[in-house]
Design an enzyme around this catalytic site. Structure first.
Site, mmCIF file in Angstrom:
data_model
loop_
_atom_site.group_PDB
_atom_site.id
_atom_site.type_symbol
_atom_site.label_atom_id
_atom_site.label_comp_id
_atom_site.label_asym_id
_atom_site.label_seq_id
_atom_site.Cartn_x
_atom_site.Cartn_y
_atom_site.Cartn_z
ATOM 1 C CG ASP A 25 -0.366 0.005 2.552
ATOM 2 O OD1 ASP A 25 1.214 -0.227 2.467
ATOM 3 O OD2 ASP A 25 -0.828 -0.127 3.790
ATOM 4 C CG HIS A 26 3.392 2.219 3.163
ATOM 5 N ND1 HIS A 26 2.541 1.603 3.477
ATOM 6 C CD2 HIS A 26 3.812 3.158 3.910
ATOM 7 C CE1 HIS A 26 2.405 1.971 4.727
ATOM 8 N NE2 HIS A 26 2.904 3.023 4.870
ATOM 9 C CG ASP A 74 2.077 1.382 9.269
ATOM 10 O OD1 ASP A 74 2.784 1.527 8.293
ATOM 11 O OD2 ASP A 74 1.448 2.178 10.007
ATOM 12 N NE ARG A 120 3.049 9.639 12.522
ATOM 13 C CZ ARG A 120 3.230 8.248 12.422
ATOM 14 N NH1 ARG A 120 3.675 7.664 11.487
ATOM 15 N NH2 ARG A 120 3.138 7.386 13.576
ATOM 16 C CB SER A 131 6.980 5.821 11.007
ATOM 17 O OG SER A 131 8.278 5.546 11.194
ATOM 18 N NE ARG A 167 9.447 6.116 8.355
ATOM 19 C CZ ARG A 167 9.012 7.156 8.023
ATOM 20 N NH1 ARG A 167 9.990 7.997 7.793
ATOM 21 N NH2 ARG A 167 7.808 7.386 7.512
HETATM 22 C C1 MIC Z 1 3.897 6.439 8.556
HETATM 23 O O1 MIC Z 1 2.583 6.634 8.643
HETATM 24 O O2 MIC Z 1 4.899 7.083 8.733
HETATM 25 C C2 MIC Z 1 4.082 4.894 7.875
HETATM 26 C C3 MIC Z 1 5.045 5.225 6.614
HETATM 27 O O3 MIC Z 1 3.295 4.295 7.639
HETATM 28 C C4 MIC Z 1 5.341 4.259 8.810
HETATM 29 C C5 MIC Z 1 5.816 3.246 8.352
HETATM 30 C C6 MIC Z 1 7.029 3.184 7.542
HETATM 31 O O4 MIC Z 1 7.728 3.853 7.463
HETATM 32 O O5 MIC Z 1 7.321 2.434 6.420
HETATM 33 C C7 MIC Z 1 4.728 3.829 10.158
HETATM 34 O O6 MIC Z 1 3.765 4.843 10.492
HETATM 35 O O7 MIC Z 1 4.943 3.230 10.932
HETATM 36 FE FE1 SF4 Z 2 0.002 4.809 5.090
HETATM 37 FE FE2 SF4 Z 2 1.225 5.663 7.322
HETATM 38 FE FE3 SF4 Z 2 -0.367 7.342 6.128
HETATM 39 FE FE4 SF4 Z 2 -1.547 5.164 7.380
HETATM 40 S S1 SF4 Z 2 -0.231 7.072 8.322
HETATM 41 S S2 SF4 Z 2 -1.860 6.116 5.311
HETATM 42 S S3 SF4 Z 2 -0.077 3.719 7.010
HETATM 43 S S4 SF4 Z 2 1.680 6.239 5.333
#
Ligand code: MIC
Ligand code: SF4
Length: 646
Positions: free
Chosen positions: A64-65, A119, A379, A535, A537
């Site tokens: 999905d990313h 995630d 975010r 996140s 990550r």
């Molecule tokens: C995000 O919303 O910051 C992400 C991208 O979904 C991350 C995961 C990632 O960095 O792959 C998260 O929320 O953990």
């Molecule tokens: Fe995707 Fe992270 Fe954004 Fe949710 S907050 S939509 S998991 S990138």
């Protein structure tokens, strides 16, 4: 004394440690989820453990990313993930099927179960009465191998809801209100459990918006009880048999109670560049915007799109403004088409993007330079949208649609004549984009497909007993993982290649950081409060580890990032005396004599500053590592630790 709903699930799954607040406990994990940006490392790590088939009740790999495929790399990752899912016995949700959290809520989540996801917004599942926790990828790999997940036994904050939400006021406004009260670090070490007479009126998607964005409080997770609303949601998903009731005992005691009367909640907005800089929308009214976006795992349910469609129905977007819509799942998109929602939005001028994370993680739809963008996401960290100087506000779908209509920030209650439709009963279940696990015999024969950009996960060396290393960077408070390891369409394709992605570590704060770190050979980061928020990550620990970072000294840490540092052998220390933060200078050295001996001997570690104006000054640092994480970090991380054990 009775138990809260959260404590019931935790106790039911508790397998190791003493069940007492603040102690490290191990819990059994029923379900796991991964997404593609964290997933490749997870399955490489899982593969290295040599366990033929996942041991959880259910594990799902989502894509999905990284769906903006500018070259071969993202699709190579998708193919790797699909083959790994087939080999190891997972469900695979194909690209286009939707955002992991929304799809998991719709198709797999079950009240009373535990879910661990690579995630940070995995707590979305709390909307269904699960304990759903975000973690680093390595922790998820280990849970798939059947091992417990370790966490600090959390405090439980009860959020007692009463009343009902007013017209054009929403679940998003409620969680923004809570963020204003509690801040982005207020939830560290806590679970937020919602209860009280106001709960019954909230739908599961509304509850999921709230538990999703509980991640921005820094909370371990959030959850709602499982009740008739939950049953109805599962019935519409064609899986009522997965329903089971869950609620707190009447005499449950909470560590703290927050009372919120839903009828007092008004439209709110989080201002640039933090989710807790929250003000009522009315205070921002009249500010021009160039872009609005409705979607992300926070606000992309059918009703979220539906309310936007009702506001925009028969009208046209303001001139010069772009509105992007990313439905949370194929199921939502399909139901929204059936219900006429997409038609109304498109007729008004909205741009329908694919069912994926998209703009939320800087994968396209970046705002104009210095532009104002209203997003229903969770975010708004600086630069995350893809435009470094954009101003991103986080709002409800109601506020986004009303503002898109007017071209200026608008309180949705000020839009007259909005006829609301009831879309709740629309449902288009079709799992044709979910590949179920293969039977074991067939799975064993699957060959994993690896593109040239997929490189093995590096491991760290155990920390040395004598260390003198340079402070390569000193940061302020609330540094996010987007600062440490930025995402966006250019960097995300490097997630499977640590040597390459490490070149971008701390780029938003110091573009020369990676080169400096490599030249120094080893280094220390000094941070303020809530270091590593955001996140899950693990790249924000893994890539600095690759560059030689041995230690982070901060005033305090965010939960997932601290666990990731430990998993990759980076020592997380805090200050005994917070004023020592002020005297440490970038580029000076910190020296430790008998570092390992000191760590093993107790909680306090003595260090000496070398160079700069405080040359020769002694400082005391602290660690709070329980026995297991201590062993992990001293082994140079969880991969080494697991290898040493077997
Ligand atoms: C995000 O919303 O910051 C992400 C991208 O979904 C991350 C995961 C990632 O960095 O792959 C998260 O929320 O953990
Ligand atoms: Fe995707 Fe992270 Fe954004 Fe949710 S907050 S939509 S998991 S990138």
């Amino acid at each position: 004394m009775g138990y809260s709903a959260a404590e019931k699930i935790l106790r039911d799954h508790h397998v190791e440690g003493t069940f007492a607040k603040g102690e490290e406990i191990g819990i059994r994990i029923d379900q796991t989820l991964t997404q593609d940006a964290t997933g490749t490392m997870v399955y490489l790590q899982y593969e290295a453990m040599n366990i033929p088939r996942v041991k959880t009740e259910l594990s799902v790999s989502y894509v999905d990313h990284n769906t903006l495929q500018n070259d071969y790399r993202n699709m190579d990752d998708h193919r790797f993930l699909q083959s790994a899912a087939a080999k190891f016995g997972l469900h695979f949700s194909r690209p286009g099927n939707g955002i992991c959290h929304q799809v998991h809520l719709e198709r797999f989540g079950r009240p009373g179960k535990t879910l661990l996801g690579s995630d940070s917004h995995t707590p979305t599942g709390g909307g269904l009465g699960m304990i759903a926790i975000g973690a680093g990828g390595l922790d998820v790999a280990v849970a798939m191998a059947g091992a417990p997940f370790y966490l600090t036994c959390p405090q439980i904050v009860g959020v007692r809801l009463s009343g009902t939400l007013g017209r054009m006021c929403s679940a998003k406004d409620l969680i923004l209100t809570l963020l204003k009260l509690e801040t982005v670090k207020g939830g560290v070490g806590k679970i937020y459990e919602y209860f009280g007479p106001g709960v019954a009126a909230l739908t599961v998607p509304e509850r999921a918006t709230i538990t999703n964005m509980g991640a921005e409080l820094g909370a371990t997770t959030s959850l709602f009880p499982s009740d008739e609303r939950t049953r109805e949601f599962l019935r519409l998903q064609g899986r009522e048999e997965h329903y089971s009731p869950l609620s707190a005992d009447p005499d449950a005691e909470y560590d703290k109670i927050i009372e919120i009367d839903l009828s007092s909640v008004v439209p709110m907005a989080a201002c640039p560049h933090m989710p807790d800089i929250v003000v009522p929308v009315s205070e921002l009214a009249g500010k021009p915007l160039q872009q609005a976006a409705i979607g992300s795992c926070t606000n992309s349910s059918l009703d979220d799109l539906g309310v936007a469609a009702d506001i925009l129905s028969g009208r046209t977007l303001a001139e010069g403004l772009s509105l992007g819509i990313s439905p949370g799942s194929k199921q939502t998109l399909s139901a929204a088409m059936q219900a006429g929602i997409i038609g109304k939005l498109v007729d008004a001028g909205a741009r329908v993007l694919e069912s994926a994370c998209g703009p939320c993680i800087g994968m396209g739809f970046a705002p104009s330079s210095g532009g104002v963008s209203l997003r229903t996401f969770n975010r708004n960290f600086k630069g995350r949208s893809g435009t470094a100087d954009a101003e991103v506000y986080l709002v409800s779908p109601e506020t986004a649609a009303a503002s898109a209509l007017k071209g200026v920030i608008t309180d949705p209650r000020d839009i007259p004549d909005v006829k609301r439709s009831d879309y709740l009963s629309e449902s288009r279940v079709n799992d044709n984009m979910i590949i179920p696990p293969l039977p074991s015999g067939e799975a064993l024969k699957v060959e994993i497909v690896r593109g040239p950009n997929i490189k093995q996960c590096p491991t760290a060396l155990p920390p040395a007993n004598e260390l003198s290393a340079k402070v390569l960077l000193k940061t302020g408070d609330n540094i996010t993982t987007d600062h440490i390891m930025p995402a966006g369409s250019k960097i995300l394709p490097l997630r499977s290649n640590i040597p390459e992605i490490s070149k971008h570590v701390f780029a938003p704060l110091d573009p020369d950081f990676a080169a400096k770190a490599l030249a120094a050979g080893s280094g220390i980061i000094v941070g303020g409060e809530n270091y590593g928020q955001g996140s899950s990550r693990e790249h924000a620990a893994l890539a600095p580890m690759y560059l030689g970072i041995r230690m982070v000294i901060a005033k305090s840490f965010a939960r997932i990032h601290k666990a990731n540092l430990i998993n990759f052998g980076i020592l997380p220390f805090t200050f005994a005396d917070a004023s020592d933060y002020d005297v440490i200078e970038e580029d000076s050295n910190i020296a430790f004599a008998g570092l390992i001996d000191q760590i093993k001997a107790g909680r306090e570690i003595e260090a000496v500053l070398e160079g700069g104006s405080s040359d020769g000054r002694k400082i005391i640092l602290l660690h709070d590592l329980a026995a297991r994480p201590l062993e992990v970090v001293l082994a140079g991380g969880l991969l080494n630790y697991t290898r040493n054990k077997t």
